[in-house]
Enzyme design. Sequence first.
Site, short mmCIF file in Angstrom:
data_model
loop_
_atom_site.label_atom_id
_atom_site.label_comp_id
_atom_site.label_asym_id
_atom_site.label_seq_id
_atom_site.Cartn_x
_atom_site.Cartn_y
_atom_site.Cartn_z
N GLN A 153 -4.93 -1.43 9.55
CA GLN A 153 -4.82 -2.74 8.90
C GLN A 153 -5.44 -3.83 9.80
O GLN A 153 -5.09 -3.95 10.97
CB GLN A 153 -3.33 -3.05 8.62
CG GLN A 153 -3.09 -4.36 7.89
CD GLN A 153 -3.67 -4.37 6.47
OE1 GLN A 153 -3.55 -3.41 5.72
NE2 GLN A 153 -4.32 -5.47 6.12
N LYS A 213 0.84 -1.20 0.00
CA LYS A 213 0.00 0.00 0.00
C LYS A 213 0.88 1.25 0.00
O LYS A 213 0.63 2.20 -0.74
CB LYS A 213 -0.93 -0.01 1.22
CG LYS A 213 -2.06 -1.01 1.09
CD LYS A 213 -2.86 -1.21 2.37
CE LYS A 213 -3.91 -2.30 2.14
NZ LYS A 213 -4.63 -2.70 3.34
N ASP A 228 -11.36 2.90 3.96
CA ASP A 228 -11.79 1.51 3.79
C ASP A 228 -13.30 1.40 3.60
O ASP A 228 -13.82 0.36 3.22
CB ASP A 228 -11.40 0.69 5.03
CG ASP A 228 -10.18 -0.16 4.78
OD1 ASP A 228 -9.91 -0.47 3.61
OD2 ASP A 228 -9.51 -0.53 5.76
#
Length: 281
Positions: A96, A52, A119
């Site tokens: 995460q 990422k 997200d």
Amino acid sequence: MILIDGKKAAAELREELKKEVIQLKEKYNRVPGLTVILIGDMAPSQIYVRNKEKSANEVGLKSEVIKYPDSVEEKTVLKKIKELNNDENVSGILVQLPLPKHIDKQKVIETIIPSKDVDGFHPMNVGNLSSGYESSVPCTPLGCYLMIKKVEPNLSGKKAVVVGRSNLNGKPMTQLLLKENCTVTVTHSRTKDLKAECLEADIIVAAVGIPELVKGDWVKKDAIVIDVGINKTEKGLVGDVAFDEVSKVAKALTPVPGGVGPMTIACLLKNTIECFKRSQI
Ligand code: NAD
């Protein structure tokens, strides 16, 4: 059969995003920033976060990774998220997953301010998506959606079957297909006859976690099939779709690896840029 090349689609999307970042920099004299919080030292999470960060840098975003050990207290993480919520250099925040057991995942998700929730997991974004309003959309289903649209720009009236109803994949995928005026059937572990449901579909999105669940004789000729699954097996990484069989009947199919995975990360960058743009209004 069209092999939907996720690596190529992701590279194209990154190119577009790179250009957009340059324009945003000219206009606002700053670039969107993505901050990732990584807790613990689980190898897959470390790899995801590294990828990422690399992709974010590649398109010119400002990226930062904040690392905590497994033993970090929940309140420390929540305090950091609140700080980032108020930091104008941070456009998007991602924690995460998975998290250590002593940290409440839902609390973490709900502490991220919805406008920085890259997200798309915050209940406000989930609600906005299901109401058809502007929202951050979870990266994996967003990537699937963009790949389906590349093959078939007009989805109106198509019959779609989503296999799996997770908050991460199946449910947001369903909302995106509904928004495109598909008739959507959501299937799951209690579905009585999954094969019969899949045989009706013009579009199948499989997000289950069972190796090669969707067989060749479950798929209508010329269906578009998107394979979200990533399963480690003796023969290597395989998806939720029996690739060899399904590729003989489908109109288009994503491979595993090299399909949905690369698009997921590119969509995270897209979401970060969208959050930045919305914050400028
Ligand atoms: P999950 O375990 O949260 O959900 C799985 C879903 O499948 C559940 O809704 C369950 O009801 C359904 N299911 C289970 N058995 C079934 C059966 N026999 N028939 C029909 N439905 C069944 O999983 P998830 O987080 O949505 O992930 C699904 C898969 O996608 C996993 O392999 C995961 O590794 C992969 N994944 C890939 C990416 C990517 O970027 N490519 C991202 C996230 C997840």
